[in-house]
Design an enzyme around this catalytic site. Structure first.
Site, PDB file in Angstrom:
ATOM      1  N   GLN A 105       0.878  -1.253   0.069  1.00 30.81           N
ATOM      2  CA  GLN A 105       0.018   0.109   0.184  1.00 30.81           C
ATOM      3  C   GLN A 105       0.977   1.317   0.001  1.00 30.81           C
ATOM      4  OE1 GLN A 105      -3.401  -0.416   3.029  1.00 30.81           O
ATOM      5  NE2 GLN A 105      -1.857  -2.137   3.701  1.00 30.81           N
ATOM      6  N   VAL A 107       3.484   4.131  -0.993  1.00 28.96           N
ATOM      7  CA  VAL A 107       3.876   4.975  -2.292  1.00 28.96           C
ATOM      8  C   VAL A 107       5.310   5.457  -2.331  1.00 28.96           C
ATOM      9  CG1 VAL A 107       1.628   5.673  -2.312  1.00 28.96           C
ATOM     10  CG2 VAL A 107       3.109   7.227  -1.181  1.00 28.96           C
ATOM     11  N   HIS A 123      -1.199   1.745  -4.424  1.00 25.68           N
ATOM     12  CA  HIS A 123      -1.735   2.931  -3.998  1.00 25.68           C
ATOM     13  C   HIS A 123      -0.782   4.011  -4.755  1.00 25.68           C
ATOM     14  CE1 HIS A 123      -4.105   2.050   0.076  1.00 25.68           C
ATOM     15  NE2 HIS A 123      -4.687   1.506  -1.068  1.00 25.68           N
ATOM     16  N   CYS A 151      -0.066  20.168 -16.978  1.00 27.39           N
ATOM     17  CA  CYS A 151       0.310  19.272 -17.765  1.00 27.39           C
ATOM     18  C   CYS A 151       0.905  19.988 -19.116  1.00 27.39           C
ATOM     19  CB  CYS A 151      -0.800  18.251 -18.162  1.00 27.39           C
ATOM     20  SG  CYS A 151      -0.524  16.947 -19.390  1.00 27.39           S
ATOM     21  N   CYS A 154      -2.289  18.515 -21.789  1.00 29.06           N
ATOM     22  CA  CYS A 154      -3.666  19.081 -21.917  1.00 29.06           C
ATOM     23  C   CYS A 154      -3.712  20.360 -21.164  1.00 29.06           C
ATOM     24  CB  CYS A 154      -4.355  17.757 -21.441  1.00 29.06           C
ATOM     25  SG  CYS A 154      -4.337  17.563 -19.782  1.00 29.06           S
ATOM     26  N   GLY A 191       2.812  -4.546   8.979  1.00 28.47           N
ATOM     27  CA  GLY A 191       2.864  -3.124   9.086  1.00 28.47           C
ATOM     28  C   GLY A 191       1.706  -2.459   8.478  1.00 28.47           C
ATOM     29  N   THR A 192       0.418  -2.794   8.654  1.00 28.40           N
ATOM     30  CA  THR A 192      -0.557  -2.244   7.946  1.00 28.40           C
ATOM     31  C   THR A 192      -1.704  -2.376   9.369  1.00 28.40           C
ATOM     32  OG1 THR A 192      -2.317  -2.144   6.632  1.00 28.40           O
ATOM     33  CG2 THR A 192      -1.337  -4.288   6.713  1.00 28.40           C
ATOM     34  N   ASN A 217       3.167  -7.043  13.259  1.00 24.88           N
ATOM     35  CA  ASN A 217       2.869  -5.665  13.714  1.00 24.88           C
ATOM     36  C   ASN A 217       3.104  -5.603  15.336  1.00 24.88           C
ATOM     37  OD1 ASN A 217       1.567  -3.284  14.221  1.00 24.88           O
ATOM     38  ND2 ASN A 217       0.204  -3.577  11.960  1.00 24.88           N
ATOM     39  N   PRO A 218       3.513  -4.449  15.665  1.00 26.64           N
ATOM     40  CA  PRO A 218       3.730  -4.202  16.948  1.00 26.64           C
ATOM     41  C   PRO A 218       2.589  -3.967  17.829  1.00 26.64           C
ATOM     42  CG  PRO A 218       4.678  -2.378  15.858  1.00 26.64           C
ATOM     43  CD  PRO A 218       4.058  -3.201  15.016  1.00 26.64           C
TER      44      PRO A 218
HETATM   45  C1  BJW Z   1       4.629  -1.100  12.649  1.00 29.42           C
HETATM   46  C2  BJW Z   1       5.776  -0.760  12.750  1.00 29.42           C
HETATM   47  C3  BJW Z   1       6.975  -1.321  12.786  1.00 29.42           C
HETATM   48  C4  BJW Z   1       4.344   0.725  13.200  1.00 29.42           C
HETATM   49  N1  BJW Z   1       6.907  -2.630  12.219  1.00 29.42           N
HETATM   50  N2  BJW Z   1       4.445  -2.426  11.745  1.00 29.42           N
HETATM   51  C5  BJW Z   1     -15.267  -0.952   2.464  1.00 29.42           C
HETATM   52  C6  BJW Z   1     -15.548  -0.525   3.633  1.00 29.42           C
HETATM   53  C7  BJW Z   1     -15.319   0.751   4.262  1.00 29.42           C
HETATM   54  C8  BJW Z   1     -14.878   1.794   3.385  1.00 29.42           C
HETATM   55  C9  BJW Z   1     -14.448   1.403   2.304  1.00 29.42           C
HETATM   56  C10 BJW Z   1     -14.804   0.061   1.832  1.00 29.42           C
HETATM   57  N3  BJW Z   1     -14.262   0.179   0.229  1.00 29.42           N
HETATM   58  C11 BJW Z   1     -13.823   1.493   0.216  1.00 29.42           C
HETATM   59  C12 BJW Z   1     -13.901   2.317   1.360  1.00 29.42           C
HETATM   60  C13 BJW Z   1     -13.622   3.596   1.317  1.00 29.42           C
HETATM   61  C14 BJW Z   1     -12.133   3.924   1.406  1.00 29.42           C
HETATM   62  C15 BJW Z   1     -11.761   3.127   2.665  1.00 29.42           C
HETATM   63  O1  BJW Z   1     -11.134   2.001   3.107  1.00 29.42           O
HETATM   64  N4  BJW Z   1     -11.854   3.962   3.837  1.00 29.42           N
HETATM   65  C16 BJW Z   1     -11.671   3.201   5.190  1.00 29.42           C
HETATM   66  C17 BJW Z   1     -10.645   4.082   5.926  1.00 29.42           C
HETATM   67  C18 BJW Z   1     -12.905   3.186   6.069  1.00 29.42           C
HETATM   68  N5  BJW Z   1     -11.241   3.293   0.375  1.00 29.42           N
HETATM   69  C19 BJW Z   1     -10.903   3.944  -0.553  1.00 29.42           C
HETATM   70  O2  BJW Z   1     -11.622   5.127  -0.850  1.00 29.42           O
HETATM   71  C20 BJW Z   1     -10.119   3.212  -1.769  1.00 29.42           C
HETATM   72  N6  BJW Z   1     -10.899   3.462  -3.019  1.00 29.42           N
HETATM   73  C21 BJW Z   1     -11.823   2.699  -3.414  1.00 29.42           C
HETATM   74  O3  BJW Z   1     -11.991   1.607  -2.858  1.00 29.42           O
HETATM   75  O4  BJW Z   1     -12.286   2.992  -4.504  1.00 29.42           O
HETATM   76  C22 BJW Z   1     -13.734   2.378  -4.675  1.00 29.42           C
HETATM   77  C23 BJW Z   1     -14.720   2.870  -3.629  1.00 29.42           C
HETATM   78  C24 BJW Z   1     -14.674   4.374  -3.428  1.00 29.42           C
HETATM   79  C25 BJW Z   1     -15.737   4.594  -2.203  1.00 29.42           C
HETATM   80  C26 BJW Z   1     -16.602   4.042  -1.718  1.00 29.42           C
HETATM   81  C27 BJW Z   1     -16.588   2.574  -2.316  1.00 29.42           C
HETATM   82  C28 BJW Z   1     -15.537   1.955  -3.117  1.00 29.42           C
HETATM   83  C29 BJW Z   1      -8.828   4.320  -1.977  1.00 29.42           C
HETATM   84  C30 BJW Z   1      -8.093   3.967  -0.692  1.00 29.42           C
HETATM   85  C31 BJW Z   1      -6.774   5.040  -0.887  1.00 29.42           C
HETATM   86  C32 BJW Z   1      -5.977   5.268   0.187  1.00 29.42           C
HETATM   87  N7  BJW Z   1      -5.065   6.218   0.178  1.00 29.42           N
HETATM   88  C33 BJW Z   1      -3.884   6.310   0.904  1.00 29.42           C
HETATM   89  C34 BJW Z   1      -3.216   7.663   0.686  1.00 29.42           C
HETATM   90  C35 BJW Z   1      -2.261   7.371  -0.355  1.00 29.42           C
HETATM   91  C36 BJW Z   1      -1.396   8.438  -0.756  1.00 29.42           C
HETATM   92  C37 BJW Z   1      -0.546   9.177   0.007  1.00 29.42           C
HETATM   93  O5  BJW Z   1       0.495   8.386   0.774  1.00 29.42           O
HETATM   94  O6  BJW Z   1      -1.043  10.373   0.560  1.00 29.42           O
HETATM   95  O7  BJW Z   1      -3.354   5.294   1.401  1.00 29.42           O
HETATM   96  S1  BJW Z   1      -4.642   6.528   2.795  1.00 29.42           S
HETATM   97  C38 BJW Z   1      -3.415   5.540   3.792  1.00 29.42           C
HETATM   98  O8  BJW Z   1      -3.842   4.579   4.307  1.00 29.42           O
HETATM   99  C39 BJW Z   1      -2.312   5.200   2.354  1.00 29.42           C
HETATM  100  C40 BJW Z   1      -2.214   3.964   3.183  1.00 29.42           C
HETATM  101  O9  BJW Z   1      -1.626   3.245   1.840  1.00 29.42           O
HETATM  102  C41 BJW Z   1      -3.447   3.574   3.566  1.00 29.42           C
HETATM  103  C42 BJW Z   1      -3.213   2.485   4.568  1.00 29.42           C
HETATM  104  O10 BJW Z   1      -2.731   2.849   5.825  1.00 29.42           O
HETATM  105  P1  BJW Z   1      -1.457   1.752   6.297  1.00 29.42           P
HETATM  106  O11 BJW Z   1      -0.332   1.442   5.455  1.00 29.42           O
HETATM  107  O12 BJW Z   1      -2.237   0.539   6.941  1.00 29.42           O
HETATM  108  O13 BJW Z   1      -0.708   2.449   7.494  1.00 29.42           O
HETATM  109  P2  BJW Z   1      -1.352   2.945   8.958  1.00 29.42           P
HETATM  110  O14 BJW Z   1      -0.811   4.270   9.528  1.00 29.42           O
HETATM  111  O15 BJW Z   1      -2.872   2.804   9.112  1.00 29.42           O
HETATM  112  O16 BJW Z   1      -0.856   1.700   9.837  1.00 29.42           O
HETATM  113  C43 BJW Z   1       0.381   1.467  10.057  1.00 29.42           C
HETATM  114  C44 BJW Z   1       0.633   0.278  10.867  1.00 29.42           C
HETATM  115  O17 BJW Z   1       1.929  -0.010  10.977  1.00 29.42           O
HETATM  116  C45 BJW Z   1      -0.011   0.258  12.142  1.00 29.42           C
HETATM  117  O18 BJW Z   1      -0.671  -0.807  12.408  1.00 29.42           O
HETATM  118  C46 BJW Z   1       1.301   0.330  13.116  1.00 29.42           C
HETATM  119  O19 BJW Z   1       0.999  -0.358  14.658  1.00 29.42           O
HETATM  120  C47 BJW Z   1       2.290  -0.558  12.397  1.00 29.42           C
HETATM  121  N8  BJW Z   1       3.716  -0.305  12.728  1.00 29.42           N
HETATM  122  N9  BJW Z   1       5.470   0.687  13.128  1.00 29.42           N
HETATM  123  C48 BJW Z   1       5.603  -3.145  11.614  1.00 29.42           C
HETATM  124  N10 BJW Z   1       8.441  -0.873  12.818  1.00 29.42           N
END
Ligand code: BJW
Length: 249
Positions: A105, A107, A123, A151, A154, A191-192, A217-218
C-alpha cells in the site's frame, strides 16, 4: 538476531515447503526508515493532518496548491529515506520460496529500491506525477513557478500518482493482487492497520483459500483475530530474524 524471537516450527516448515507466498505491506514496514505512518496516535500523518483536506480528489479541486505542497514535503521525506532490514529481508525471502508477491500500500518505492522485483503498488508512487484530468504521466516537471504545475499535453493541473480516498485502485494491479492472495500458501500482513479497503480485504481472499495467515505488527489490528500466527514487534527486526530461522532449519 533470531535468538530474540521464537518462531513456531510449523511456520518455518510451512515456509520451507510453500510454493507461493504473498506479503501485504503497509506504512509500518517503512516506519524504521523514517517514513511516517498514517494512523498512529502521536506520530501518524492523520494525527496532524486531515485526510479529507489532503488526500481526496475534492480536496485537490478545492485547494490544489495546499495539496501539491503537502506532497512536495512528503516527497522530500521519502527522498531522504532508505530501505531498512525489513525491506531487505523480503528481497531475501524471494530467493527462498518459488513464488513471492509483495503487495504494497506504500507509495515510497522502498521495496523496489531494496531490490524486490515482483511488487504490486496498490496506491501508486509518490515520486510519479500525472495530470488530474486525463492521467497523462509527466516524467519531468515543466519549468516555471506555477504551483501546481500544468500538464504539458492538456494544460490541466498536475498531481501525484497516488490513490486518494474515493478513487479506484489501478484495476490491473488490484486484479493481480487478488489472484496472488487467492493462490498463495502463506499470506503475510506486515505493518498495516488493515483498515483501508480494498487492500484490507486481500487477507480474507487468502483465508478463503486456506492459506496460513501471519501478521507482523507491534499493535493488534482488526485482522489479528483472523491470523494463524501473530508476530508482535517491529518488522525491521522480525523479518530478518525469520529469514535466519528459515536458513537455519
Ligand atoms: C509497524 C511498525 C513497525 C508501526 N513494524 N509495523 C469498504 C468498507 C469501508 C470503506 C471502504 C470500503 N471500500 C472502500 C472504502 C472507502 C475507502 C476506505 O477504505 N476507507 C476506510 C478508511 C474506512 N477506500 C477507498 O476510498 C479506496 N478506493 C476505493 O475503494 O475505490 C472504490 C470505492 C470508493 C468509495 C467507496 C466505495 C468504493 C482508496 C483508498 C486509498 C488510500 N489512500 C491512502 C493515501 C495514499 C497516498 C498518500 O500516501 O498520501 O493510502 S490513505 C493511507 O492509508 C495510505 C495507506 O496506503 C493506507 C493504509 O494505511 P497503512 O499502510 O495501513 O498505515 P497505518 O498508519 O494505518 O498503519 C500502520 C501500521 O503499522 C500500524 O498498525 C502500526 O502498528 C504498524 N507499525 N511501526 C511493523 N516498525
Amino acid at each position: 538476531m533470531s535468538d530474540n524471537f521464537h518462531f513456531p516450527d510449523t511456520l518455518i516448515q510451512k515456509l520451507k515447503t510453500a510454493q507461493s507466498v504473498a506479503v501485504l505491506t503497509g506504512a509500518g514496514i517503512s516506519a524504521e526508515s523514517g517514513v511516517p505512518t498514517f494512523r498512529e496516535a502521536q506520530t501518524g500523518l492523520w494525527a496532524k493532518y486531515d485526510p479529507q483536506e489532503l488526500a481526496t480528489p475534492q480536496a485537490f479541486q478545492r485547494n490544489p496548491k495546499l495539496v501539491w505542497e503537502w506532497y512536495t514535503w512528503r516527497r522530500e521525506l521519502v527522498n531522504r529515506a532508505a530501505p531498512n532490514p525489513g525491506h531487505v529481508a523480503l528481497v531475501e525471502l524471494a530467493n527462498l520460496v518459488p513464488q513471492l508477491t509483495v503487495i504494497t500500500q506504500n507509495v515510497d518505492g522502498l521495496h523496489q529500491e531494496a531490490g524486490s522485483t515482483n511488487v504490486l503498488s496498490l496506491h501508486g508512487n509518490i515520486m510519479e506525477t500525472k495530470c488530474f484530468t486525463h492521467g497523462h504521466f509527466v516524467a519531468q516537471l515543466p519549468a516555471g513557478d506555477e504551483v501546481p504545475p500544468k500538464c504539458p499535453t492538456c494544460g490541466s493541473l498536475l498531481r501525484p500518482n497516488v490513490v486518494w480516498f474515493g478513487e479506484n485502485l489501478p484495476g490491473d494491479v488490484l486484479t493481480t493482487a487478488v489472484h496472488a492472495a487467492q493462490s498463495c500458501d502463506i499470506f503475510f500482513s506486515v505493518g498495516t492497520s488493515a483498515l483501508v479497503h480494498p487492500a484490507a480485504t486481500l487477507p480474507m481472499y487468502a483465508l478463503e483459500n486456506k492459506a496460513l495467515l501471519v501478521e507482523i505488527n507491534p499493535q493488534p489490528t482488526p485482522l489479528t483475530r483472523w491470523a494463524d500466527e501473530v508476530l508482535s514487534g517491529p518488522s525491521g527486526e522480525i523479518l530478518p530474524a525469520l529469514i535466519q530461522a528459515i536458513q537455519a532449519a
